[in-house]
Design a protein around this motif. Structure first.
Motif, PDB file in Angstrom:
ATOM      1  N   THR A  73      62.874  10.204  37.633  1.00 53.69           N
ATOM      2  CA  THR A  73      61.923  10.879  38.513  1.00 53.69           C
ATOM      3  C   THR A  73      61.125  11.894  37.711  1.00 53.69           C
ATOM      4  OG1 THR A  73      63.417  12.687  39.077  1.00 53.69           O
ATOM      5  CG2 THR A  73      63.537  10.720  40.461  1.00 53.69           C
ATOM      6  N   THR A  74      60.229  12.573  38.385  1.00 53.60           N
ATOM      7  CA  THR A  74      59.517  13.679  37.777  1.00 53.60           C
ATOM      8  C   THR A  74      60.551  14.682  37.269  1.00 53.60           C
ATOM      9  OG1 THR A  74      57.682  13.362  39.311  1.00 53.60           O
ATOM     10  CG2 THR A  74      57.840  15.510  38.235  1.00 53.60           C
ATOM     11  N   PRO A  75      60.406  15.190  36.056  1.00 50.84           N
ATOM     12  CA  PRO A  75      61.434  16.072  35.486  1.00 50.84           C
ATOM     13  C   PRO A  75      61.538  17.425  36.192  1.00 50.84           C
ATOM     14  CG  PRO A  75      59.594  15.806  33.960  1.00 50.84           C
ATOM     15  CD  PRO A  75      59.325  14.919  35.129  1.00 50.84           C
ATOM     16  N   ALA A  76      62.667  18.076  35.970  1.00 51.19           N
ATOM     17  CA  ALA A  76      62.919  19.400  36.535  1.00 51.19           C
ATOM     18  C   ALA A  76      61.859  20.383  36.050  1.00 51.19           C
ATOM     19  CB  ALA A  76      64.314  19.885  36.137  1.00 51.19           C
ATOM     20  N   GLY A  77      61.554  21.354  36.921  1.00 46.30           N
ATOM     21  CA  GLY A  77      60.569  22.367  36.587  1.00 46.30           C
ATOM     22  C   GLY A  77      59.172  22.050  37.082  1.00 46.30           C
ATOM     23  N   ARG A  78      58.969  20.856  37.610  1.00 48.98           N
ATOM     24  CA  ARG A  78      57.647  20.467  38.112  1.00 48.98           C
ATOM     25  C   ARG A  78      57.687  20.302  39.621  1.00 48.98           C
ATOM     26  NH1 ARG A  78      55.785  15.946  33.763  1.00 48.98           N
ATOM     27  NH2 ARG A  78      55.818  17.302  31.952  1.00 48.98           N
TER      28      ARG A  78
ATOM     29  N   PHE B  94      66.838   5.255  47.468  1.00 46.66           N
ATOM     30  CA  PHE B  94      67.631   4.034  47.442  1.00 46.66           C
ATOM     31  C   PHE B  94      66.730   2.817  47.616  1.00 46.66           C
ATOM     32  CE2 PHE B  94      70.084   7.476  49.319  1.00 46.66           C
ATOM     33  CZ  PHE B  94      71.227   7.475  48.541  1.00 46.66           C
ATOM     34  N   SER B  95      67.120   1.718  46.985  1.00 43.83           N
ATOM     35  CA  SER B  95      66.422   0.451  47.148  1.00 43.83           C
ATOM     36  C   SER B  95      67.337  -0.507  47.904  1.00 43.83           C
ATOM     37  CB  SER B  95      66.074  -0.126  45.775  1.00 43.83           C
ATOM     38  OG  SER B  95      65.712  -1.486  45.882  1.00 43.83           O
ATOM     39  N   THR B  96      66.765  -1.298  48.780  1.00 36.38           N
ATOM     40  CA  THR B  96      67.582  -2.214  49.576  1.00 36.38           C
ATOM     41  C   THR B  96      68.192  -3.336  48.743  1.00 36.38           C
ATOM     42  OG1 THR B  96      65.599  -3.487  50.154  1.00 36.38           O
ATOM     43  CG2 THR B  96      66.312  -1.785  51.716  1.00 36.38           C
ATOM     44  N   THR B  97      67.650  -3.599  47.558  1.00 36.54           N
ATOM     45  CA  THR B  97      68.169  -4.685  46.723  1.00 36.54           C
ATOM     46  C   THR B  97      68.999  -4.183  45.539  1.00 36.54           C
ATOM     47  OG1 THR B  97      66.109  -4.716  45.451  1.00 36.54           O
ATOM     48  CG2 THR B  97      66.284  -6.247  47.318  1.00 36.54           C
ATOM     49  N   CYS B  98      69.367  -2.919  45.547  1.00 33.12           N
ATOM     50  CA  CYS B  98      70.090  -2.312  44.431  1.00 33.12           C
ATOM     51  C   CYS B  98      71.570  -2.172  44.792  1.00 33.12           C
ATOM     52  CB  CYS B  98      69.465  -0.948  44.143  1.00 33.12           C
ATOM     53  SG  CYS B  98      70.468   0.193  43.217  1.00 33.12           S
ATOM     54  N   PRO B  99      72.471  -2.918  44.123  1.00 36.60           N
ATOM     55  CA  PRO B  99      73.904  -2.815  44.434  1.00 36.60           C
ATOM     56  C   PRO B  99      74.461  -1.401  44.230  1.00 36.60           C
ATOM     57  CG  PRO B  99      73.481  -4.753  43.081  1.00 36.60           C
ATOM     58  CD  PRO B  99      72.206  -3.969  43.126  1.00 36.60           C
ATOM     59  N   ALA B 100      74.023  -0.699  43.183  1.00 39.26           N
ATOM     60  CA  ALA B 100      74.506   0.665  42.941  1.00 39.26           C
ATOM     61  C   ALA B 100      74.070   1.602  44.065  1.00 39.26           C
ATOM     62  CB  ALA B 100      73.996   1.180  41.597  1.00 39.26           C
ATOM     63  N   CYS B 101      72.927   1.329  44.663  1.00 38.93           N
ATOM     64  CA  CYS B 101      72.455   2.158  45.778  1.00 38.93           C
ATOM     65  C   CYS B 101      73.418   2.047  46.959  1.00 38.93           C
ATOM     66  CB  CYS B 101      71.056   1.730  46.210  1.00 38.93           C
ATOM     67  SG  CYS B 101      69.787   2.037  44.967  1.00 38.93           S
TER      68      CYS B 101
ATOM     69  N   SER C 298      56.503   7.798  45.357  1.00 38.85           N
ATOM     70  CA  SER C 298      55.404   8.022  44.420  1.00 38.85           C
ATOM     71  C   SER C 298      55.247   9.499  44.093  1.00 38.85           C
ATOM     72  CB  SER C 298      54.089   7.490  44.999  1.00 38.85           C
ATOM     73  OG  SER C 298      54.146   6.089  45.137  1.00 38.85           O
ATOM     74  N   ALA C 299      55.379  10.356  45.097  1.00 42.29           N
ATOM     75  CA  ALA C 299      55.231  11.799  44.876  1.00 42.29           C
ATOM     76  C   ALA C 299      56.293  12.330  43.918  1.00 42.29           C
ATOM     77  CB  ALA C 299      55.301  12.546  46.208  1.00 42.29           C
ATOM     78  N   PHE C 300      57.476  11.741  43.949  1.00 44.21           N
ATOM     79  CA  PHE C 300      58.563  12.177  43.074  1.00 44.21           C
ATOM     80  C   PHE C 300      58.617  11.367  41.775  1.00 44.21           C
ATOM     81  CE2 PHE C 300      59.870  14.236  46.932  1.00 44.21           C
ATOM     82  CZ  PHE C 300      60.521  15.382  46.493  1.00 44.21           C
ATOM     83  N   GLY C 301      57.712  10.429  41.602  1.00 43.16           N
ATOM     84  CA  GLY C 301      57.667   9.641  40.372  1.00 43.16           C
ATOM     85  C   GLY C 301      58.898   8.785  40.163  1.00 43.16           C
ATOM     86  N   VAL C 302      59.464   8.252  41.229  1.00 40.05           N
ATOM     87  CA  VAL C 302      60.692   7.457  41.122  1.00 40.05           C
ATOM     88  C   VAL C 302      60.420   6.173  40.352  1.00 40.05           C
ATOM     89  CG1 VAL C 302      62.476   6.237  42.421  1.00 40.05           C
ATOM     90  CG2 VAL C 302      61.626   8.431  43.232  1.00 40.05           C
ATOM     91  N   GLN C 303      61.229   5.939  39.318  1.00 37.76           N
ATOM     92  CA  GLN C 303      61.077   4.762  38.466  1.00 37.76           C
ATOM     93  C   GLN C 303      62.305   3.870  38.477  1.00 37.76           C
ATOM     94  OE1 GLN C 303      60.018   6.123  34.561  1.00 37.76           O
ATOM     95  NE2 GLN C 303      58.565   7.588  35.394  1.00 37.76           N
ATOM     96  N   GLY C 304      63.378   4.283  39.151  1.00 40.19           N
ATOM     97  CA  GLY C 304      64.594   3.489  39.212  1.00 40.19           C
ATOM     98  C   GLY C 304      65.488   3.994  40.329  1.00 40.19           C
ATOM     99  N   PHE C 305      66.470   3.180  40.676  1.00 41.89           N
ATOM    100  CA  PHE C 305      67.342   3.509  41.805  1.00 41.89           C
ATOM    101  C   PHE C 305      68.798   3.348  41.422  1.00 41.89           C
ATOM    102  CE2 PHE C 305      63.353   1.853  43.466  1.00 41.89           C
ATOM    103  CZ  PHE C 305      62.988   2.860  44.329  1.00 41.89           C
ATOM    104  N   PRO C 306      69.702   4.089  42.037  1.00 42.34           N
ATOM    105  CA  PRO C 306      69.445   5.231  42.909  1.00 42.34           C
ATOM    106  C   PRO C 306      68.995   6.433  42.088  1.00 42.34           C
ATOM    107  CG  PRO C 306      71.795   5.034  42.513  1.00 42.34           C
ATOM    108  CD  PRO C 306      71.136   3.852  41.840  1.00 42.34           C
ATOM    109  N   ALA C 307      68.254   7.314  42.726  1.00 44.51           N
ATOM    110  CA  ALA C 307      67.805   8.549  42.086  1.00 44.51           C
ATOM    111  C   ALA C 307      68.015   9.684  43.079  1.00 44.51           C
ATOM    112  CB  ALA C 307      66.331   8.446  41.697  1.00 44.51           C
TER     113      ALA C 307
ATOM    114  N   GLY D 182      68.586  13.031  38.760  1.00 46.98           N
ATOM    115  CA  GLY D 182      69.378  12.098  37.960  1.00 46.98           C
ATOM    116  C   GLY D 182      69.920  10.963  38.793  1.00 46.98           C
ATOM    117  N   VAL D 183      70.859  10.239  38.215  1.00 52.33           N
ATOM    118  CA  VAL D 183      71.458   9.083  38.885  1.00 52.33           C
ATOM    119  C   VAL D 183      72.700   9.444  39.671  1.00 52.33           C
ATOM    120  CG1 VAL D 183      70.510   7.414  37.252  1.00 52.33           C
ATOM    121  CG2 VAL D 183      72.737   8.432  36.812  1.00 52.33           C
ATOM    122  N   ARG D 184      73.125  10.699  39.556  1.00 54.10           N
ATOM    123  CA  ARG D 184      74.247  11.208  40.361  1.00 54.10           C
ATOM    124  C   ARG D 184      73.704  12.301  41.262  1.00 54.10           C
ATOM    125  NH1 ARG D 184      76.553   9.129  36.205  1.00 54.10           N
ATOM    126  NH2 ARG D 184      78.717   8.678  35.884  1.00 54.10           N
TER     127      ARG D 184
END
Length: 163
Positions: free
Chosen positions: A41-46, A75-82, A134-143, A156-158
């Motif tokens: 996601t967008t990094p901390a501090g922004r 979360f993504s509906t197709t992501c097992p880790a989510c 989009s506002a948080f710049g999410v590039q992967g899931f879960p975030a 992060g991922v946790r």
């Protein structure tokens, strides 16, 4: 013939051991360079980008309307880790002193099991490239993102734990 076979086996064993040592060295170097969690996601501090949407129960949600502290789970509906992390997020949201929101990105999987797994947590359901992700710049899931006073404090991922 057996001498040639013995030489080939010994040579192959030496190459395998060399390859193993090389791979272990690369893994060690990668770990020493990494921060421990991938940047999804967008990094901390922004500040997150501007967004305006509503939860599935009709509550409005916007960047400017966020409370002092807000916890977001993407979360993504197709992501097992989510699916595996829904319970962790639900528990963190229940313990969190501020607001908590789950954002479920509908990308081909069923939304209903995720809604059931999130319990009473307010949920935004959106398509890929939706306004909140989009506002948080999410590039992967879960975030997971913790926002304090309109600024991303941790991600992060946790599930982030407030300081």
């Amino acid at each position: 013939m057996t001498t040639a076979l013995l030489i080939a086996v010994v040579l192959l064993a030496v190459l395998t051991i060399f390859n193993l040592i090389l791979v272990l060295g690369l893994i060690r170097r990668q770990r020493s360079l990494g921060t421990g969690q991938p940047m999804l996601t967008t990094p901390a501090g922004r500040r997150p980008g501007d967004f305006e949407t509503s939860t599935v129960d009709g509550r409005g949600l916007s960047r400017d309307g966020l409370p002092g502290t807000a916890l977001f789970g993407f979360f993504s509906t197709t992501c097992p880790a989510c699916h595996d992390r829904l319970g962790d997020f639900r528990e963190a949201a229940a313990r969190h002193s501020g607001a908590a929101y789950a954002v479920v990105v509908r990308d081909g999987g069923a939304v209903e099991p995720m809604l059931a797994g999130l319990g009473d947590t307010p949920v935004v359901v959106e398509d890929p490239d939706g306004p909140v992700a989009s506002a948080f710049g999410v590039q992967g899931f879960p975030a997971f993102v913790l926002v304090r006073a309109g600024v991303i404090e941790s991600s992060g991922v946790r599930v982030p734990v407030p300081a």
